[in-house]
Motif scaffolding. Structure first.
Motif, PDB file in Angstrom:
ATOM      1  N   ARG A   1      -9.307  -6.115 -11.795  1.00 34.03           N
ATOM      2  CA  ARG A   1      -8.260  -7.016 -11.276  1.00 34.03           C
ATOM      3  C   ARG A   1      -7.007  -6.257 -10.882  1.00 34.03           C
ATOM      4  O   ARG A   1      -6.333  -6.620  -9.930  1.00 34.03           O
ATOM      5  N   ALA A   2      -6.665  -5.209 -11.626  1.00 30.56           N
ATOM      6  CA  ALA A   2      -5.456  -4.450 -11.316  1.00 30.56           C
ATOM      7  C   ALA A   2      -5.605  -3.686 -10.000  1.00 30.56           C
ATOM      8  O   ALA A   2      -4.614  -3.339  -9.368  1.00 30.56           O
TER       9      ALA A   2
ATOM     10  N   GLY B   1      -6.891  -6.956  -4.464  1.00 34.28           N
ATOM     11  CA  GLY B   1      -6.116  -8.088  -3.989  1.00 34.28           C
ATOM     12  C   GLY B   1      -7.106  -9.108  -3.462  1.00 34.28           C
ATOM     13  O   GLY B   1      -8.177  -8.740  -2.986  1.00 34.28           O
TER      14      GLY B   1
ATOM     15  N   SER C   1       3.757 -13.114  -8.085  1.00 37.45           N
ATOM     16  CA  SER C   1       2.714 -12.083  -8.006  1.00 37.45           C
ATOM     17  C   SER C   1       3.224 -10.744  -8.526  1.00 37.45           C
ATOM     18  O   SER C   1       2.520 -10.042  -9.255  1.00 37.45           O
TER      19      SER C   1
ATOM     20  N   TYR D   1       1.472  -8.771 -11.652  1.00 38.69           N
ATOM     21  CA  TYR D   1       0.879  -7.448 -11.486  1.00 38.69           C
ATOM     22  C   TYR D   1       1.724  -6.365 -12.136  1.00 38.69           C
ATOM     23  O   TYR D   1       1.467  -5.180 -11.955  1.00 38.69           O
TER      24      TYR D   1
ATOM     25  N   HIS E   1       0.988  -5.124  -4.818  1.00 43.03           N
ATOM     26  CA  HIS E   1       0.708  -4.105  -5.827  1.00 43.03           C
ATOM     27  C   HIS E   1      -0.134  -2.982  -5.251  1.00 43.03           C
ATOM     28  O   HIS E   1      -0.653  -2.149  -5.993  1.00 43.03           O
TER      29      HIS E   1
ATOM     30  N   PRO F   1      -3.227  -2.763  -3.660  1.00 43.59           N
ATOM     31  CA  PRO F   1      -4.577  -2.688  -4.215  1.00 43.59           C
ATOM     32  C   PRO F   1      -5.423  -1.669  -3.464  1.00 43.59           C
ATOM     33  O   PRO F   1      -5.145  -1.354  -2.313  1.00 43.59           O
TER      34      PRO F   1
ATOM     35  N   HIS G   1      -0.749   2.771 -10.755  1.00 46.46           N
ATOM     36  CA  HIS G   1      -1.766   2.399 -11.731  1.00 46.46           C
ATOM     37  C   HIS G   1      -1.747   3.322 -12.934  1.00 46.46           C
ATOM     38  O   HIS G   1      -2.131   2.929 -14.016  1.00 46.46           O
TER      39      HIS G   1
ATOM     40  N   GLN H   1       4.315 -11.411 -18.016  1.00 48.40           N
ATOM     41  CA  GLN H   1       3.305 -12.253 -17.387  1.00 48.40           C
ATOM     42  C   GLN H   1       3.413 -13.708 -17.845  1.00 48.40           C
ATOM     43  O   GLN H   1       3.251 -14.630 -17.050  1.00 48.40           O
TER      44      GLN H   1
ATOM     45  N   SER I   1      -5.519 -12.037 -11.064  1.00 52.76           N
ATOM     46  CA  SER I   1      -4.463 -11.113 -11.486  1.00 52.76           C
ATOM     47  C   SER I   1      -4.863 -10.458 -12.801  1.00 52.76           C
ATOM     48  O   SER I   1      -5.675 -11.005 -13.545  1.00 52.76           O
TER      49      SER I   1
END
Lengths: 273, 275
Positions: A84-85, A88, A109, A113, A160, A162, B13, B27, B115
């Motif tokens: 998921r990270a 998109g 969003s 994220y 984010h 993706p 990331h 979140q 998400s």
């Protein structure tokens, strides 16, 4: 497609005998698919062919019945959070919240994220700029045109940055001008962010013009994979993608899907028009 | 972001400046804040919801106040006000499930579900937004209570206590509602079941009459009903001479425990709504 480095050659989307059954119905049947980095891959097929089911499995919304799928190296079943990270998703349905402004949708969003607070403003503004909607940032989405909503949804899905973007029928219900604008934005995202894009469509001109490679899904099975040129060449010298589609999906009458499909398609067409 | 292409991606990331728990709270807040902004764009819902407690206090309360002995030696309206406060919170929270189904039908829920936010953070975010809604309700009911001459206390500790009970009660019943939504899946079925559920929760509690007046079987149900402990806590905290029957810490423990349980169940069921 030019390949710039070793890393780019790896498959970003990789499925092996991916299968999903609903009771007696096999919606996706043993699909093995590789999509490379920076590719725009089109998934075409009649209603009910399994396109949405396949996308749902790749986006971790639906567990597979059997087989495996890896996104950016992460297994969708064992590492859903990492998948998921890195992805998109622009659903076929209306996913921007109409009661919020464009800015608030993007902020939601950005927070989900975990984009660092310092970068949020910058990224939201960049996304608004990329999608040509800076002037509409503080308007409520329920007053937007279908094309604008789609562009906002794309912006929400790419903030984010993706590795892969999944777009389920992104141009359904849009007029030709808005459709072309979405295509341009999809190409732009690929050029500027190097994103791999998997798109489903049942518009042959969309598949032909936008996609590097196309997979034809019929009755849950991946029947053909190739560039638009390759697929057309297999049928004959003057063949169009429509001919390819007709050849592969056979004489079977395309019935237009279930009541639920029709309801969803029309609901999203209405919302997006 | 566009000035610096591909490498940024890998960077994000890898580098996570927020620690895990701070990220989790972000979140939760993301979901709650979205709901609060919606309420800010259109607060009319809060006003229409104020009608129901007003009707209960003005019509039902005024008549029942003539009946001696329901509230022991005290005035019935004083007895009723905390019950109506709890009721307005319950009725606002119980329709959260409808909103969840609506979000699923639209596709907004898909955005949440793809998400990386943990599913429990999504559930808690919804619960937190319900708490804010509940607190807005409480302000209105307090206003009504003052107008009706009910013996409301404004001691800071009491106000804080009421806020805590309202917040947890809202979270509890909105999460319960979310679970029901996950089970029934369609708006039509939810509308039917929503009515069927709210009435027993309300009447099989100490909201509008003491449990002591009930037959044995109904007493048993009332003791198992979280609303009873919500009302008991509010009755102790809202009124100048309020007293709790079961003890405030007992009330709070029950409410928190049930909420935690429901959030855990909802976090497991919520993802199935999009399949």
């Amino acid at each position: 497609m030019s390949v710039s480095s070793q890393a780019d050659e790896m498959s970003i989307i990789e499925t092996d005998a991916l299968t999903r059954r609903f009771g007696d119905l096999t919606a996706v049947d043993c699909v093995s698919l590789q999509v490379s980095s920076r590719e725009i891959f089109g998934l075409i097929g009649p209603n009910g062919a399994g396109k949405s089911t396949l996308i749902k499995m790749l986006t971790t919304l639906l567990p597979p019945s059997s087989g495996t799928a890896r996104i950016a190296g992460f297994d969708v079943v064992s590492h859903p959070a990492q998948v998921r990270a890195h992805i998109g998703y622009v659903p076929q349905l209306l996913s921007a919240d109409g009661a919020l402004t464009a800015y608030e949708n993007l902020l939601l969003s950005a927070r989900l994220y975990l984009i660092p607070r310092k970068e949020r403003e910058m990224r939201i503004n960049a996304a608004l700029k990329l999608m040509d909607m800076e002037s509409a940032a503080h308007r409520q989405v329920q007053g937007f045109s279908g094309g604008m909503i789609r562009r906002l949804e794309i912006a929400q899905s790419m903030m984010h940055e993706p590795v892969v973007m999944f777009m389920d029928e992104p141009t359904v219900g849009l007029d030709p001008v808005a459709r072309r604008a979405v295509w341009d934005h999809v190409r732009q995202i690929r050029e500027e962010l190097g994103t791999t894009i998997l798109i489903t469509t049942h518009l042959m001109d969309e598949a032909d013009e936008l996609c590097d490679r196309i997979g034809v899904l019929h009755a849950g099975r991946l029947q053909e994979v190739g560039t638009p040129q390759e697929l057309k060449a297999r049928i004959g010298p003057d063949a169009t993608l429509d001919d390819v589609f007709a050849e592969i999906t056979g004489t079977e009458i395309v019935s237009g899907g279930s009541y639920r499909d029709v309801r969803q398609t029309r609901a999203s067409a209405r919302a997006h028009s | 972001m566009l000035d610096k292409p591909a490498p940024v991606l890998a960077l994000i990331h890898r580098r996570r400046p927020l620690s895990c728990s701070a990220g989790y709270l972000t979140q939760v807040y993301a979901v709650a804040d979205a709901e609060i902004q919606k309420l800010r764009h259109d607060p009319s819902e809060l006003l229409t919801r104020a009608l129901q407690p007003a009707i209960w206090l003005l019509l039902f309360g005024q008549v029942m106040a003539q009946v001696r002995g329901i509230a022991g030696d005290g005035r019935y309206l004083d007895f009723l006000a905390p019950g109506i406060l709890a009721q307005s919170v319950l009725f606002a929270a119980i329709f959260y499930g409808i909103a969840a189904i609506w979000e699923r039908d639209l596709g907004v829920l898909h955005r949440y579900m793809v998400s990386p936010a943990p599913r429990s953070a999504l559930v808690l975010g919804k619960a937190a937004s319900s708490a804010v809604r509940g607190l807005a309700q409480a302000i209105i009911v307090y206003g009504l209570a003052v107008i009706l001459g009910i013996d409301v206390t404004f001691a800071p500790a009491n106000i804080a206590g009421v806020a805590i009970f309202i917040a947890i009660g809202s979270a509890l019943f909105s999460t319960f509602s979310l679970i029901i939504a996950c089970i029934v899946k369609t708006r039509e079925r939810f509308m039917g079941i929503g009515q069927v559920l709210t009435m027993p929760i309300f009447f099989a509690s100490n909201a509008i009459y003491p449990i002591d007046l009930m037959p044995g079987w109904l007493k048993a149900i009332s003791y198992a009903n979280p609303l009873t402990y919500e009302v008991d806590g509010l009755r102790a905290l809202m009124l100048t001479n309020g007293a709790s029957q079961y003890g405030l810490s007992f009330d709070l423990t029950i409410l928190v425990a049930v909420t935690v349980l429901l959030v855990a169940v909802a976090a497991r069921m919520y993802p199935h709504m999009t399949t």
